[in-house]
Design a protein around this motif. Structure first.
Motif, PDB file in Angstrom:
ATOM      1  N   UNK A  26       0.838  -1.205   0.000  1.00 25.54           N
ATOM      2  CA  UNK A  26       0.000   0.000   0.000  1.00 25.54           C
ATOM      3  C   UNK A  26       0.872   1.255   0.000  1.00 25.54           C
ATOM      4  N   UNK A  27       1.931   1.250   0.800  1.00 24.69           N
ATOM      5  CA  UNK A  27       2.798   2.429   0.861  1.00 24.69           C
ATOM      6  C   UNK A  27       3.574   2.621  -0.438  1.00 24.69           C
ATOM      7  N   UNK A  28       4.123   1.520  -0.975  1.00 28.45           N
ATOM      8  CA  UNK A  28       4.870   1.633  -2.229  1.00 28.45           C
ATOM      9  C   UNK A  28       3.980   2.116  -3.366  1.00 28.45           C
ATOM     10  N   UNK A  29       2.766   1.568  -3.430  1.00 33.16           N
ATOM     11  CA  UNK A  29       1.855   1.989  -4.499  1.00 33.16           C
ATOM     12  C   UNK A  29       1.488   3.466  -4.350  1.00 33.16           C
ATOM     13  N   UNK A  30       1.287   3.908  -3.107  1.00 31.80           N
ATOM     14  CA  UNK A  30       0.965   5.321  -2.876  1.00 31.80           C
ATOM     15  C   UNK A  30       2.121   6.215  -3.334  1.00 31.80           C
ATOM     16  N   UNK A  31       3.354   5.838  -3.013  1.00 26.46           N
ATOM     17  CA  UNK A  31       4.511   6.654  -3.387  1.00 26.46           C
ATOM     18  C   UNK A  31       4.690   6.677  -4.908  1.00 26.46           C
ATOM     19  N   UNK A  32       4.604   5.504  -5.554  1.00 23.78           N
ATOM     20  CA  UNK A  32       4.763   5.452  -7.012  1.00 23.78           C
ATOM     21  C   UNK A  32       3.645   6.226  -7.719  1.00 23.78           C
ATOM     22  N   UNK A  33       2.429   6.073  -7.214  1.00 23.02           N
ATOM     23  CA  UNK A  33       1.278   6.803  -7.769  1.00 23.02           C
ATOM     24  C   UNK A  33       1.520   8.306  -7.658  1.00 23.02           C
ATOM     25  N   UNK A  34       2.071   8.740  -6.535  1.00 22.56           N
ATOM     26  CA  UNK A  34       2.355  10.161  -6.331  1.00 22.56           C
ATOM     27  C   UNK A  34       3.397  10.658  -7.325  1.00 22.56           C
ATOM     28  N   UNK A  35       4.421   9.848  -7.559  1.00 21.69           N
ATOM     29  CA  UNK A  35       5.466  10.245  -8.514  1.00 21.69           C
ATOM     30  C   UNK A  35       4.873  10.388  -9.913  1.00 21.69           C
ATOM     31  N   UNK A  36       4.014   9.429 -10.301  1.00 22.87           N
ATOM     32  CA  UNK A  36       3.395   9.502 -11.637  1.00 22.87           C
ATOM     33  C   UNK A  36       2.537  10.769 -11.762  1.00 22.87           C
ATOM     34  N   UNK A  37       1.695  11.036 -10.757  1.00 21.25           N
ATOM     35  CA  UNK A  37       0.853  12.237 -10.814  1.00 21.25           C
ATOM     36  C   UNK A  37       1.700  13.506 -10.797  1.00 21.25           C
ATOM     37  N   UNK A  38       2.783  13.466 -10.035  1.00 15.08           N
ATOM     38  CA  UNK A  38       3.671  14.631  -9.975  1.00 15.08           C
ATOM     39  C   UNK A  38       4.255  14.937 -11.351  1.00 15.08           C
ATOM     40  N   UNK A  39       4.664  13.889 -12.075  1.00 17.48           N
ATOM     41  CA  UNK A  39       5.208  14.095 -13.423  1.00 17.48           C
ATOM     42  C   UNK A  39       4.123  14.552 -14.389  1.00 17.48           C
ATOM     43  N   UNK A  40       2.919  13.979 -14.246  1.00 12.37           N
ATOM     44  CA  UNK A  40       1.805  14.382 -15.114  1.00 12.37           C
ATOM     45  C   UNK A  40       1.468  15.862 -14.927  1.00 12.37           C
ATOM     46  N   UNK A  41       1.569  16.334 -13.684  1.00  8.50           N
ATOM     47  CA  UNK A  41       1.293  17.748 -13.402  1.00  8.50           C
ATOM     48  C   UNK A  41       2.465  18.635 -13.836  1.00  8.50           C
ATOM     49  N   UNK A  42       3.671  18.204 -13.539  1.00  7.08           N
ATOM     50  CA  UNK A  42       4.837  19.085 -13.661  1.00  7.08           C
ATOM     51  C   UNK A  42       5.295  19.290 -15.095  1.00  7.08           C
ATOM     52  N   UNK A  43       5.362  18.211 -15.886  1.00  4.73           N
ATOM     53  CA  UNK A  43       5.957  18.326 -17.223  1.00  4.73           C
ATOM     54  C   UNK A  43       5.167  19.281 -18.126  1.00  4.73           C
ATOM     55  N   UNK A  44       3.826  19.144 -18.250  1.00  9.95           N
ATOM     56  CA  UNK A  44       3.106  20.099 -19.119  1.00  9.95           C
ATOM     57  C   UNK A  44       3.211  21.541 -18.632  1.00  9.95           C
ATOM     58  N   UNK A  45       3.153  21.737 -17.302  1.00  8.44           N
ATOM     59  CA  UNK A  45       3.235  23.107 -16.787  1.00  8.44           C
ATOM     60  C   UNK A  45       4.622  23.698 -17.025  1.00  8.44           C
ATOM     61  N   UNK A  46       5.661  22.878 -16.864  1.00  4.40           N
ATOM     62  CA  UNK A  46       7.020  23.370 -17.103  1.00  4.40           C
ATOM     63  C   UNK A  46       7.209  23.722 -18.573  1.00  4.40           C
TER      64      UNK A  46
END
Length: 319
Positions: free
Chosen positions: A100-120
């Motif tokens: 559960x913790x690993x999936x939460x962290x990996x999910x967060x990284x994916x969403x972070x990249x989805x948010x960050x790359x287009x905005x950057x």
């Protein structure tokens, strides 16, 4: 390529003293927590005789150094001890909650990249423009808000008011895991996206001034093709290091977020164990997090080396 990864065995060896140091610090710090584990287990109505007998049975009357030595010996045999509150091996509890913790962290990284790359990309494509200023200001707002507050707000808006997502839990199937963990992962992604956006934007502006980008433009490359095909690959290299460093921060942040969203992961186990004075569980979770952070650091170096051929960590001067 394999010759450039010769630093990995040395990194793994360096992780051993780090793990030993973590066990040493955590073991002695956890015993500074106010309260008696025997009293916490037996409750306020327990007689002093029963408390004393349980302390003797749990080995809490032994000197701390002796208790630490017993812990190390068990650890070398793959035994992290017995949980005081669950009365089961701690290793089994940790392995049960790790997914559960690993999936939460990996999910967060994916969403972070989805948010960050287009905005950057949006900010770097028009430096100094309105779009750039908006993208640079919004992340500052995200940085200023505590994770738990963002999580509670997302919970109230999207789970309680609109009912689009569950209030808490983890689900049973993989699809349910993604649904249940969306809000907590988004909470953690929002807190780290500002750093990645600013790093990526600065890197892209530097890369856009490179000669090879000018050559690509002269050959007709423009718009999305220019950024994805020529700019992003080189601009993302510094961001890899930042993501790697902040994954450790994500694991730490997950301790609070799991509690807010009632996720049965290591974070909730850690907090329950601290309140119950369950020393073996606290030690096991902390040790796992430390090993995980070290492993992510090594993986980050590997990815960095593979993305940038100029980096050679096999030489001591580059380490």
């Amino acid at each position: 390529m394999l010759t450039r990864l010769k630093f990995v065995p040395m990194r793994l060896l360096q992780a051993v003293p780090v793990a030993f140091g973590v066990t040493l610090v955590v073991f002695f710090l956890v015993h500074l927590i106010p309260g008696d584990p025997a009293e916490a287990l037996l409750g306020a109505q327990a007689t002093p005789e029963r408390v004393a007998a349980l302390r003797q049975q749990m080995g809490l009357n032994d000197p701390l150094v002796q208790q630490y030595w017993h812990f190390l010996v068990r650890l070398l045999h793959g035994d992290l001890g017995q949980s005081y509150i669950y009365q089961t091996p701690v290793l089994g509890l940790v392995l049960e909650r790790v997914p559960a913790t690993l999936m939460l962290v990996l999910y967060s990284v994916v969403l972070m990249l989805v948010i960050s790359i287009p905005l950057a990309i949006a900010a770097a494509s028009r430096p100094g423009g309105v779009r750039d200023h908006v993208v640079r200001v919004i992340p500052l707002v995200g940085l200023g808000m505590p994770q738990f507050w963002v999580g509670i707000m997302l919970l109230l808006i999207f789970a309680v008011t609109f009912g689009w997502f569950p209030v808490g839990g983890y689900g049973e199937t993989f699809g349910e895991h993604l649904w249940y963990l969306f809000l907590p992962a988004l909470t953690m992604a929002i807190s780290l996206s500002p750093i990645i956006i600013r790093s990526l934007r600065a890197s892209m502006l530097t890369v856009l001034e490179s000669d090879y980008v000018a050559t690509a433009k002269s050959k007709g490359a423009a718009g999305r093709g220019l950024y994805i095909g020529h700019v992003l690959r080189n601009a993302v290299i510094p961001a890899v290091s930042i993501v790697g460093v902040n994954v450790g921060y994500l694991v730490g942040g997950s301790l609070v977020i799991e509690q807010v969203f009632a996720i049965p992961g290591l974070g909730s186990m850690m907090i329950e164990s601290i309140f119950a004075r369950d020393f073996p569980s606290v030690q096991a979770v902390t040790l796992f997090v430390a090993v995980f952070v070290v492993a992510v650091g090594i993986l980050t170096d590997v990815v960095y080396t593979m993305l940038d051929p100029r980096v050679d960590l096999t030489h001591r001067s580059d380490v």
